[in-house]
Write a protein that holds these residues in place. Sequence first.
Motif, PDB file in Angstrom:
ATOM      1  N   THR A   6       7.121 -27.782  -7.826  1.00 42.03           N
ATOM      2  CA  THR A   6       6.067 -27.871  -8.716  1.00 42.03           C
ATOM      3  C   THR A   6       5.835 -26.594  -9.329  1.00 42.03           C
ATOM      4  O   THR A   6       6.137 -25.453  -8.759  1.00 42.03           O
ATOM      5  CB  THR A   6       4.784 -28.143  -8.148  1.00 42.03           C
ATOM      6  OG1 THR A   6       4.706 -29.389  -7.420  1.00 42.03           O
ATOM      7  CG2 THR A   6       3.593 -28.003  -9.240  1.00 42.03           C
ATOM      8  N   THR A   7       5.947 -26.256 -10.708  1.00 40.40           N
ATOM      9  CA  THR A   7       5.905 -25.245 -11.559  1.00 40.40           C
ATOM     10  C   THR A   7       4.385 -25.062 -12.068  1.00 40.40           C
ATOM     11  O   THR A   7       3.785 -25.989 -11.955  1.00 40.40           O
ATOM     12  CB  THR A   7       6.788 -25.021 -12.491  1.00 40.40           C
ATOM     13  OG1 THR A   7       6.825 -26.142 -13.348  1.00 40.40           O
ATOM     14  CG2 THR A   7       8.203 -25.130 -11.844  1.00 40.40           C
ATOM     15  N   ALA A  10       3.396 -27.684 -14.648  1.00 40.46           N
ATOM     16  CA  ALA A  10       3.729 -29.164 -14.324  1.00 40.46           C
ATOM     17  C   ALA A  10       2.253 -29.921 -14.619  1.00 40.46           C
ATOM     18  O   ALA A  10       1.476 -29.539 -14.166  1.00 40.46           O
ATOM     19  CB  ALA A  10       4.124 -29.360 -13.028  1.00 40.46           C
ATOM     20  N   ARG A  53       9.730 -29.443 -17.115  1.00 41.48           N
ATOM     21  CA  ARG A  53       8.503 -29.867 -16.649  1.00 41.48           C
ATOM     22  C   ARG A  53       8.304 -31.437 -17.639  1.00 41.48           C
ATOM     23  O   ARG A  53       7.600 -32.058 -16.994  1.00 41.48           O
ATOM     24  CB  ARG A  53       7.382 -29.064 -17.423  1.00 41.48           C
ATOM     25  CG  ARG A  53       7.282 -27.779 -16.568  1.00 41.48           C
ATOM     26  CD  ARG A  53       6.404 -26.822 -16.972  1.00 41.48           C
ATOM     27  NE  ARG A  53       6.411 -26.297 -18.068  1.00 41.48           N
ATOM     28  CZ  ARG A  53       6.908 -25.126 -18.570  1.00 41.48           C
ATOM     29  NH1 ARG A  53       7.452 -24.377 -17.637  1.00 41.48           N
ATOM     30  NH2 ARG A  53       6.816 -24.724 -19.843  1.00 41.48           N
ATOM     31  N   ARG A  56       9.565 -33.995 -15.335  1.00 39.67           N
ATOM     32  CA  ARG A  56       8.628 -34.215 -14.097  1.00 39.67           C
ATOM     33  C   ARG A  56       7.865 -35.198 -14.849  1.00 39.67           C
ATOM     34  O   ARG A  56       7.356 -36.187 -14.097  1.00 39.67           O
ATOM     35  CB  ARG A  56       7.903 -32.902 -13.767  1.00 39.67           C
ATOM     36  CG  ARG A  56       8.921 -31.842 -12.991  1.00 39.67           C
ATOM     37  CD  ARG A  56       9.025 -32.499 -11.847  1.00 39.67           C
ATOM     38  NE  ARG A  56       7.803 -32.550 -11.162  1.00 39.67           N
ATOM     39  CZ  ARG A  56       7.157 -31.310 -10.543  1.00 39.67           C
ATOM     40  NH1 ARG A  56       7.772 -30.227 -10.667  1.00 39.67           N
ATOM     41  NH2 ARG A  56       5.971 -31.475  -9.916  1.00 39.67           N
TER      42      ARG A  56
END
Length: 297
Positions: A6-7, A10, A53, A56
């Motif tokens: 996970t960034t 996100a 992202r 995602r």
Amino acid sequence: MLTIRTTAAAAAAVAAAVTVIGCAAPPQQQATAPFVRPVESVRHGMDADTLYRTGRYLQGQQRFEQAEDTYRRALDAQPTHVDALNALGVIYSLHGRAALAEQSFRLAIKADPQAARVHNNLGYHLMREGRAAEAIASYERARELEPGNAGIASNLASALATVKMPAQAPALAAVPAPPMPAPPVPVVSVSPAPTQRIEIANGHGAPGLARRVWSAVRQDDAQARFANDKPYGVAVSRIQYVAGGERLARDINAKLATPLPLVAVASLKRDARVRVLLGKDFSQGAIAISSTTRSHS
């Protein structure tokens, strides 16, 4: 289980969809992140991180084709983007594109040999392909890189238990016994067969999913226990069973519209013989869906 890192930017909705190809271990805690506005198309000119992202988010919406295209755009912008390569490998593995999945994971490892999550993902993918020895090697490398990661440790233990499961001993030739006089027949009360225990764990997050699945697969000689696998980050559903529970697992699987992978494990909690783990890939059309239940279980 297969995981995608996970960034900071996100979407929270995405976090539950990127812990991919599950195991018996609890998923890692996901970081809270700002909301990402839904998109119908991906604009040109985005940098690799923004495209990743966005992919995602699309994957969290189960819009896999759009997510795959967006990850590829991220790689056009940055061919060594580890998270985009890892995410593509996850999608390929989930959809049975084995060669492309392995290629993506290995390119991610080449770009960052210290990425434990990618070694772990590759290990689970190889287990699905029946390449246990290679899978164990990948899990062991992941554990070396992150020795405190409970999910990796659980995946490795399950793989080792599957490989070391003893083969059934051959039956001995029967030796006829000498005839004996028939003994008197006493009246003996027969106790009913012990109830078989089943755990149905909701790692998907849909309210009431575990109970609705039990309604569809109910077994007369079994007792079900319901659990929530928070934070609902399980990506791949599966049915786990201990020694002696394979027939029960197959009976349950036969009642689902879409059969789940069967995985032999060394042990399950609370003396369960079978554990049905429901992940993000579980088709809502596999059972009759009712929206009246409030609890996640």
